[in-house]
Design a protein around this motif. Structure first.
Motif, PDB file in Angstrom:
ATOM      1  N   ARG A 151       1.109  -1.550  -0.248  1.00  0.00           N
ATOM      2  CA  ARG A 151       0.464  -0.032   0.436  1.00  0.00           C
ATOM      3  C   ARG A 151       0.987   0.956  -0.009  1.00  0.00           C
ATOM      4  O   ARG A 151       0.473   2.170  -0.468  1.00  0.00           O
ATOM      5  CB  ARG A 151      -0.942   0.108   1.144  1.00  0.00           C
ATOM      6  N   THR A 152       2.413   1.041   0.658  1.00  0.00           N
ATOM      7  CA  THR A 152       2.948   2.043   0.879  1.00  0.00           C
ATOM      8  C   THR A 152       3.273   2.789  -0.844  1.00  0.00           C
ATOM      9  O   THR A 152       3.157   3.243  -1.197  1.00  0.00           O
ATOM     10  CB  THR A 152       4.094   2.335   1.769  1.00  0.00           C
ATOM     11  N   LEU A 153       4.324   1.502  -1.286  1.00  0.00           N
ATOM     12  CA  LEU A 153       4.731   1.573  -2.354  1.00  0.00           C
ATOM     13  C   LEU A 153       3.898   2.225  -3.778  1.00  0.00           C
ATOM     14  O   LEU A 153       3.831   3.334  -4.354  1.00  0.00           O
ATOM     15  CB  LEU A 153       4.904   0.817  -3.270  1.00  0.00           C
ATOM     16  N   ASP A 154       2.401   1.917  -3.408  1.00  0.00           N
ATOM     17  CA  ASP A 154       1.163   1.936  -4.349  1.00  0.00           C
ATOM     18  C   ASP A 154       1.109   3.827  -4.332  1.00  0.00           C
ATOM     19  O   ASP A 154       1.064   3.882  -5.173  1.00  0.00           O
ATOM     20  CB  ASP A 154      -0.135   0.956  -3.729  1.00  0.00           C
ATOM     21  N   ARG A 155       0.616   3.801  -2.849  1.00  0.00           N
ATOM     22  CA  ARG A 155       0.687   5.417  -2.608  1.00  0.00           C
ATOM     23  C   ARG A 155       2.016   6.214  -3.138  1.00  0.00           C
ATOM     24  O   ARG A 155       1.428   7.171  -4.161  1.00  0.00           O
ATOM     25  CB  ARG A 155       0.361   5.678  -1.279  1.00  0.00           C
ATOM     26  N   TYR A 156       3.134   5.906  -3.673  1.00  0.00           N
ATOM     27  CA  TYR A 156       4.097   6.712  -3.603  1.00  0.00           C
ATOM     28  C   TYR A 156       4.211   6.841  -4.525  1.00  0.00           C
ATOM     29  O   TYR A 156       5.122   7.491  -5.484  1.00  0.00           O
ATOM     30  CB  TYR A 156       4.966   6.465  -3.255  1.00  0.00           C
ATOM     31  N   ILE A 200       9.983   2.417  11.938  1.00  0.00           N
ATOM     32  CA  ILE A 200       9.482   3.720  12.727  1.00  0.00           C
ATOM     33  C   ILE A 200       7.832   3.737  12.459  1.00  0.00           C
ATOM     34  O   ILE A 200       7.396   3.773  13.706  1.00  0.00           O
ATOM     35  CB  ILE A 200      10.283   5.171  12.315  1.00  0.00           C
ATOM     36  N   ALA A 201       6.793   4.099  12.109  1.00  0.00           N
ATOM     37  CA  ALA A 201       5.204   4.816  11.478  1.00  0.00           C
ATOM     38  C   ALA A 201       5.082   2.603  12.203  1.00  0.00           C
ATOM     39  O   ALA A 201       3.997   3.014  12.834  1.00  0.00           O
ATOM     40  CB  ALA A 201       5.271   4.567  10.303  1.00  0.00           C
ATOM     41  N   PHE A 202       5.212   2.225  11.105  1.00  0.00           N
ATOM     42  CA  PHE A 202       4.545   0.505  12.030  1.00  0.00           C
ATOM     43  C   PHE A 202       4.903   0.132  13.360  1.00  0.00           C
ATOM     44  O   PHE A 202       3.847  -0.060  14.238  1.00  0.00           O
ATOM     45  CB  PHE A 202       5.472  -0.642  11.529  1.00  0.00           C
ATOM     46  N   PHE A 224      -0.995   6.410   9.868  1.00  0.00           N
ATOM     47  CA  PHE A 224       0.119   5.358   9.152  1.00  0.00           C
ATOM     48  C   PHE A 224       0.275   6.067   8.221  1.00  0.00           C
ATOM     49  O   PHE A 224       1.797   6.229   8.290  1.00  0.00           O
ATOM     50  CB  PHE A 224      -0.282   3.703   8.746  1.00  0.00           C
ATOM     51  N   ASP A 225      -0.242   5.939   7.351  1.00  0.00           N
ATOM     52  CA  ASP A 225       0.427   7.227   6.002  1.00  0.00           C
ATOM     53  C   ASP A 225       0.448   8.469   6.788  1.00  0.00           C
ATOM     54  O   ASP A 225       1.859   9.146   6.374  1.00  0.00           O
ATOM     55  CB  ASP A 225      -0.315   7.765   5.036  1.00  0.00           C
ATOM     56  N   ARG A 226       0.000   9.265   7.634  1.00  0.00           N
ATOM     57  CA  ARG A 226       0.727  10.883   8.178  1.00  0.00           C
ATOM     58  C   ARG A 226       2.234   9.721   9.378  1.00  0.00           C
ATOM     59  O   ARG A 226       3.357  11.069   9.070  1.00  0.00           O
ATOM     60  CB  ARG A 226      -0.158  10.679   8.974  1.00  0.00           C
ATOM     61  N   ARG A 227       1.968   9.415   9.776  1.00  0.00           N
ATOM     62  CA  ARG A 227       3.348   8.494   9.972  1.00  0.00           C
ATOM     63  C   ARG A 227       4.757   8.650   9.863  1.00  0.00           C
ATOM     64  O   ARG A 227       6.009   8.874   9.864  1.00  0.00           O
ATOM     65  CB  ARG A 227       3.123   7.718  11.550  1.00  0.00           C
ATOM     66  N   PHE A 228       4.491   7.645   8.425  1.00  0.00           N
ATOM     67  CA  PHE A 228       5.133   7.714   7.483  1.00  0.00           C
ATOM     68  C   PHE A 228       5.913   8.459   6.674  1.00  0.00           C
ATOM     69  O   PHE A 228       6.667   8.999   7.164  1.00  0.00           O
ATOM     70  CB  PHE A 228       4.422   6.483   7.286  1.00  0.00           C
ATOM     71  N   ASP A 229       4.614   9.416   6.217  1.00  0.00           N
ATOM     72  CA  ASP A 229       5.485  10.714   5.778  1.00  0.00           C
ATOM     73  C   ASP A 229       6.167  12.041   6.566  1.00  0.00           C
ATOM     74  O   ASP A 229       6.863  12.259   6.674  1.00  0.00           O
ATOM     75  CB  ASP A 229       3.960  11.163   5.335  1.00  0.00           C
ATOM     76  N   GLU A 230       5.678  11.868   7.977  1.00  0.00           N
ATOM     77  CA  GLU A 230       6.521  12.333   8.763  1.00  0.00           C
ATOM     78  C   GLU A 230       7.895  11.987   8.877  1.00  0.00           C
ATOM     79  O   GLU A 230       9.210  12.939   8.963  1.00  0.00           O
ATOM     80  CB  GLU A 230       5.585  13.076  10.390  1.00  0.00           C
ATOM     81  N   ALA A 231       7.853  10.320   9.233  1.00  0.00           N
ATOM     82  CA  ALA A 231       9.599  10.370   9.855  1.00  0.00           C
ATOM     83  C   ALA A 231       9.787   9.944   8.473  1.00  0.00           C
ATOM     84  O   ALA A 231      10.726  10.239   8.747  1.00  0.00           O
ATOM     85  CB  ALA A 231       8.650   8.587   9.773  1.00  0.00           C
ATOM     86  N   GLN A 240      11.674  13.340   8.208  1.00  0.00           N
ATOM     87  CA  GLN A 240      12.501  13.191   9.862  1.00  0.00           C
ATOM     88  C   GLN A 240      14.151  12.781   9.359  1.00  0.00           C
ATOM     89  O   GLN A 240      15.367  12.892   9.552  1.00  0.00           O
ATOM     90  CB  GLN A 240      12.402  12.085  10.744  1.00  0.00           C
ATOM     91  N   VAL A 241      13.623  11.182   9.193  1.00  0.00           N
ATOM     92  CA  VAL A 241      15.119  10.335   8.116  1.00  0.00           C
ATOM     93  C   VAL A 241      15.443  11.015   7.003  1.00  0.00           C
ATOM     94  O   VAL A 241      16.683  10.255   6.717  1.00  0.00           O
ATOM     95  CB  VAL A 241      14.721   9.562   8.226  1.00  0.00           C
ATOM     96  N   GLY A 242      15.158  11.651   6.432  1.00  0.00           N
ATOM     97  CA  GLY A 242      15.458  12.294   5.212  1.00  0.00           C
ATOM     98  C   GLY A 242      16.991  13.504   4.625  1.00  0.00           C
ATOM     99  O   GLY A 242      17.159  13.741   6.100  1.00  0.00           O
TER     100      GLY A 242
END
Length: 239
Positions: free
Chosen positions: A118-123, A152-154, A227-234, A237-239
């Motif tokens: 789902r995350t890959l699909d979204r990106y 991190i998000a998971f 989860f999407d929100r936390r993933f994007d936030e992470a 942060q890690v970028g």
């Protein structure tokens, strides 16, 4: 009215759910390293199918740092060699723990596999993947960044509600676990990285259909949005 896009999306979610069930089934195979190998094959399958649905020029190899449990070929292979003897010694204990924690572990593995796709699909849909690496060749620069953000998000999410729902959903399918273990063994026996399919039995596909119903619930969709929100936030942060 259902659109062609909706049908494609539904098909893709079904592939993710099937892969998650097969991956989870590998935990019950009493042979060292089989569960990790099957898990890797299932995640690779999810990435391949998602890329194919988007007709992306990328391949699963380009995204290996995102989905691979080893975290990369060179470092991953070296770490595997170092850890292998210890893992063999501890295997009986680890396998007992894995089986006894399956009530929690099976739904989480399914959710992790679905969210990977789902995350890959979204990106991909948002055009957020950078196709060039630092050397200018084809690749995805932020694959490792995505991997870190995903973990991190998971870890930050409370999956108790959806865990219980997935467990109950699978409980309505007769012999789903036996079918998942059998499919996991077939997947391991093939070990064909170029294969576009995962060998499954009817009970696995029926289980995936029940899992899909859980994924469509409003409370699950709310968790996914968080989860999407936390993933994007992470990612920031890690970028």
């Amino acid at each position: 009215m259902s659109t062609e896009s909706d049908a494609s999306s539904s098909w893709l979610v079904h592939q993710w759910a099937v892969a998650g069930i097969v991956s989870a089934g590998a935990r019950f195979i009493p042979i060292p390293f089989v569960d990790e190998m099957v898990q890797g094959q299932c995640r690779r399958f999810v990435v391949r199918q998602t890329l194919s649905a988007h007709e992306s020029e990328l391949t699963e190899e380009d995204l290996s740092l995102f989905y691979s449990a080893s975290g990369g070929c060179l470092s991953g292979c070296a770490a595997t060699v170092v850890r292998a003897p210890l893992k063999l010694i501890l295997f009986p204990i680890r396998k007992v723990v894995t089986i006894f924690t399956s009530v929690r572990g099976v739904p989480l593995e399914i959710m992790r596999t679905v969210l990977l796709g789902r995350t890959l699909d979204r990106y991909l849909a948002a055009g957020k993947l950078e196709l060039q690496n630092a050397a200018g060749s084809k690749g995805v620069r932020q694959a490792m960044q995505m991997r870190s953000a995903f973990e991190i998000a998971f870890a930050q999410m409370d999956w108790r509600t959806v865990r219980a729902a997935v467990k109950d959903a699978l409980g309505t399918v007769d012999h789903w676990k036996d079918a998942a273990v059998s499919s996991a063994k077939q997947t391991f026996d093939r070990q064909d990285a170029s294969s576009d399919e995962i060998e499954t039995q009817p009970a696995v596909r029926a289980g995936a259909e029940q899992v899909e119903k859980v994924l469509q619930r409003s409370e699950t969709l709310m968790l996914f949005a968080e989860f999407d929100r936390r993933f994007d936030e992470a990612m920031n942060q890690v970028g």
